[in-house]
Design an enzyme around this catalytic site. Structure first.
Site, short mmCIF file in Angstrom:
data_model
loop_
_atom_site.label_atom_id
_atom_site.label_comp_id
_atom_site.label_asym_id
_atom_site.label_seq_id
_atom_site.Cartn_x
_atom_site.Cartn_y
_atom_site.Cartn_z
N TYR A 434 0.79 -1.40 0.25
CA TYR A 434 0.10 -0.03 -0.03
C TYR A 434 0.82 1.12 0.04
O TYR A 434 2.01 1.15 0.10
CB TYR A 434 -1.25 0.12 1.09
CG TYR A 434 -0.84 -0.16 2.34
CD1 TYR A 434 0.74 0.15 3.03
CD2 TYR A 434 -1.86 -0.34 3.64
CE1 TYR A 434 0.66 0.10 4.15
CE2 TYR A 434 -1.45 -0.51 4.80
CZ TYR A 434 -0.30 -0.29 5.38
OH TYR A 434 0.15 -0.44 6.67
N GLU A 435 0.30 2.31 -0.36
CA GLU A 435 1.08 3.74 -0.52
C GLU A 435 1.75 3.85 -1.51
O GLU A 435 2.83 4.36 -1.55
CB GLU A 435 1.50 4.01 0.86
CG GLU A 435 0.89 4.11 2.32
CD GLU A 435 -0.56 4.87 2.00
OE1 GLU A 435 -0.52 5.75 1.12
OE2 GLU A 435 -1.29 4.58 2.92
#
Lengths: 593, 593
Positions: A434-435
């Site tokens: 994620y990110e």
């Protein structure tokens, strides 16, 4: 069940022996005297070890549940969250104006590692709130700040970031969520967002969603994306809560890990939203949040590795199995502890040298952020922009690998959920994704950051390494051989890779992109190599000037020597791969795979 | 939901183009004509893809349950198991005398990969039975063979192996389970065993436990360990089932993965057991099973990597995200498929070049086993004994890493259980641990196998590489440069590592043991390098003599080139680490960690 002990002593070493924060000329750093930071870290250590960490395994087991639109967090989470809030920990580095304590980011980062190490899923509720609050702080109007920040700094209201949709994650230009402009200046937001961490839960009175959407009639693709504040409950002028907004959780995901954090599908149906920042400049506003989040995610890699390592070490000292090849070490017992075996040592030293190097790297990065934000230092701003994908990508990849090593030390017990080691790998796994998945970080690094501002940030990094070697070389042959020479060799590899990209990537970009992942990793190794050289220097200085804790500094030196000899040489392998270019990578037609 | 397609074509390539099995002079190999093996593999492929694979995700989700001493396997498992049994798949390489089909092990291995790739947890029920049957076949009396083998070959009865106890896994000398000799020649077995795969379940009428225990009054430690057959139900002379034996499942473990395989705590309370093999020679008998199991576990590493890769490839071709840097590849669509991006290619090529190399390695290893067992070839026996820890350790470590790469391609969807990619990593993780954790494999390799029989098996391996290079070099400059030179360089690294151990490990064993893990990995790379060189040669021959499937062979060559350039150079890094010796590894006192 695994335990967590906050690495306060090592943090103090990094803050004071290495970074000498209280001597820095960054506004607010003069407050960071050793006694003060020690008091803060001790207190945070107590809270995280005693209150937050005990909920890690139970939170994983119980998970979040969704019933009739209500998400319930695991037993004990709400109570622990109240304790965290009551202690003022959620606003540590936020402005006093909004109820924060205005501490530098570097101290917030150290405390953040503790929360994340104690319970990653739990820490995300406040972590995302912090990111959302930062975006409002930078891009919001005064009225928006006054409305949302006091509540968010206190975590009475939490925050989220809404980017991903079912058909687009990395490529946000494909976004379909719409914003329709209303006569009162607000917007009606409609669309579906997925993978929204802390999207809905029972720990806060309100949830402030930051949502990317396209204003109807705006430019195509990513240039037409704007950022909106969409509160779960609308807020009256007096700050009290008003009507429920048109946003609802659709479902929560069953995931590999971070079970105690609710990952939600969020449905926006004519939800009222308020533009944050400028129209069609949503990505810029979101990146305030993203950059902070990326460093925070890099820290998750470190924190899970640290927590897993702590437990692996306890087990390695405790579990009796086999005999040392050099003779019994525990002659009165039925067998020797695992830690006598060289291959167990290798694993523990890999972990130890990574976590301590990574901690120095993260906290050094935090001082760059402080220098940029508090001190207006543009060079620091450029450097941390360059290093952000390295912190995110390298530290989460390596951090994950370290949790796997830690789990491995437990043998079969590592695979059984009861012992808790599987959770560290399952939780750490998301940090690579994620990110911005780590491949995207590598792309950002090589495709954008490397050449940013004429490549001057990359040059600044090389100068930093070169100057350190120059300033510290020649005084001691051991230090030169053990620390400076390996660093020099690794940095040379990194430079050669950069040179290869310059010479071969301009005309044929695939030659650069095919090596981007290796470049990110070799860059990470050089950063940790630089950290270890600096820590080696600091440890030697402490030993030279006299210390009551020589064993600590000797251990630091020994750990650094290990990293230099066993980890840093990976740069040569990465360089070999990079210099092989894109030909073998791109040789096949897609149909021939 | 993920799918599984049996890699029949690639297996045929390995069996016929590479290993030329039907031309081999191993008894039974003349039957392995391409048409025949193709028919077998097609049939197995159909069964595994259509019947076994669809139960993989559901089996993971549902798991096994224990109620009132009865373990229930997931819905559909029993029915699928019946189909597998009805097809005669469980006795493919077992003697006809006991109802098997007497096929060579190499064919059984190819089929085994399919079952494991389709559903690892499911395949374990028959896999462990096979191992237990093999141990009885080699060490049992005629009466024991007649009693147990027909039922076990048919999988009407399944088998288990019972080694681990709560306080001992690797160090079995600490074992506490006792065997008390009875006047009728049987034994009463009492103790607790843990981590017993398929220990109790509802898919067979009887379960034949092979249990390590210490006969009372025997030698201390590992020298007093014997192996016993302990059936769940005792067996009458006519083969019918008699009284329930004193063995019962205590609990089933909650694990990170392989949820559909019941991992049991087994309690033996005065259970009747029958000595298998000689008194106090239990480890020798168990190792018949263990060696087979270790190769089978290596195959699990490959099979999970293959299955995960297949799905990652589908996703990479399907998911539209971003644009190729070299220009739109899908101009009519909203974005290009992931597979256009160089970093996605890197990941896919890592996976592809691993799984195809590993398959060749495993099947080549299987021919060595056939040569040893069917052909009485002692050199082959020695070589496979040397390679067994490499197959187990390297292929499971790398196989796991490949499942992580495959999962990564899915981005956030890879973390969501719904998409099934998390299961591959969770399932593959155990393969690094059980049947001897990979650190123990490295110890076995460097501490025992390397110097076995005066080091002649290691020398034989080096000769094999040297001769291949000598026999095939000089004819074509491209082949020399692309395949032979990298292989030569990697093999030289491996030799240098062996030399380092000889010169530094004799006096100071830690110098060898601290490098054991790196040695195992570099050895694995050289094996895959050798396989790729041999496959490269085979592909070139096929292209030279004319083939209707040039694309297949060109792809094989391109994949091999990738491995040679991008993976094989890892040997240099491993050598650097090995040559750094034990000093940095062992520097710290345990208290200073």
């Amino acid at each position: 069940m695994p335990s967590y002990t906050a690495p306060t002593k090592d943090m103090q070493f990094v803050l004071h022996d290495l970074l000498k924060v209280s001597q820095g000329d960054i506004p607010g750093y003069d407050e960071l005297e050793p006694d003060f930071t020690n008091a803060v870290l001790e207190e945070a250590g107590k809270l995280t070890s005693e209150v937050v960490a005990p909920l890690n395994v139970s939170g994983d087991k119980e998970g979040c549940t969704l019933e009739n639109g209500v998400v319930r967090t695991p037993t004990g989470f709400k109570e622990a969250f109240e304790q965290v809030k009551a202690g003022g920990w959620t606003g540590l580095d936020m402005p006093e104006q909004y109820g924060g304590q205005n501490m530098p980011y570097v101290l917030g980062s150290a405390v953040g590692e503790m929360f994340s190490g104690a319970n990653m899923a739990f820490a995300m509720y406040q972590g995302l709130t912090h990111g959302a609050a930062s975006a409002i702080l930078v891009h919001g109007t005064d009225a928006q700040k006054d409305t949302y920040l006091p509540k968010m700094v206190a975590c009475d209201w939490t925050g989220t970031m809404n980017l991903t949709e079912p058909h687009c994650g990395t490529d946000l230009g494909l976004m379909r969520t719409k914003a329709a402009s209303q006569s009162d200046g607000s917007y009606k937001i409609t669309g579906q967002k997925i993978f929204i961490s802390s999207g809905e839960h029972d720990m806060a009175d309100n949830i402030i969603h930051l949502v990317l959407a396209k204003i109807e009639g705006g430019p195509e693709g990513i240039k037409g994306v704007s950022l909106f504040i969409v509160p779960k409950f609308l807020v009256n002028e007096d700050g009290s809560l008003s009507a429920r907004n048109g946003v609802a959780v659709g479902s929560i995901e069953e995931k590999m890990g971070i079970h105690a954090n609710s990952t939600c599908v969020m449905n926006y149906d004519q939800a009222t939203g308020f533009l944050l920042g400028e129209e069609h400049k949503g990505m810029r506003a979101m990146f305030t949040m993203m950059n902070e989040a990326r460093i925070g995610v890099g820290m998750q890699g470190l924190s899970q590795a640290e927590a897993a390592y702590q437990n692996a070490l306890i087990y390695a000292k405790d579990r009796l199995q086999g005999r040392a090849v050099t003779g019994d070490q525990n002659p009165d017992g039925p067998a020797d502890p695992l830690i006598v075996h060289p291959d167990i040592r290798r694993s523990l030293m890999d972990q130890k040298s990574f976590v301590e190097g990574a901690r120095a790297f993260i906290l050094w990065g935090a001082t760059l952020i402080d220098a940029a934000h508090r001190g207006g230092d543009e060079a620091a701003d450029g450097l941390i922009s360059l290093l952000t994908p390295v912190i995110k990508g390298f530290l989460t990849d390596q951090g994950y690998d370290m949790t796997v090593l830690a789990q491995q030390i437990y043998g079969g017990h590592g695979y059984i959920e009861e012992w808790g080691m599987s959770q560290y790998t399952r939780d750490a796994r998301i940090a690579m994704i994620y990110e911005g998945a780590n491949g995207v970080q590598a792309l950002d690094l090589v495709g954008r950051k490397l050449a940013q501002d004429g490549g001057k940030h990359m040059m600044a990094f090389f100068d930093l390494v070169k100057n350190f070697i120059k300033e510290n070389g020649g005084a001691d042959a051991d230090f030169d051989r053990e620390f400076l020479e390996p660093l020099k060799a690794a940095s040379k590899d990194l430079q050669a890779a950069g040179m290869y990209f310059m010479q071969n990537g301009m005309k044929t970009p695939n030659n650069a992109l095919a090596g981007s992942y290796d470049f990110m990793h070799m860059f990470g190794h050089v950063c940790l190599g630089l950290m270890w050289a600096r820590m080696g220097k600091a440890a030697r200085e402490a030993l030279k000037t006299g210390t009551s804790d020589a064993a600590f500094y000797e251990t630091k030196l020994a750990t650094g020597r290990y990293y230099m000899v066993r980890q840093l040489p990976a740069t040569a392998m990465h360089l070999t791969r990079i210099e092989s270019g894109a030909d073998t990578v791109m040789a096949l037609d897609a149909d021939n795979f």
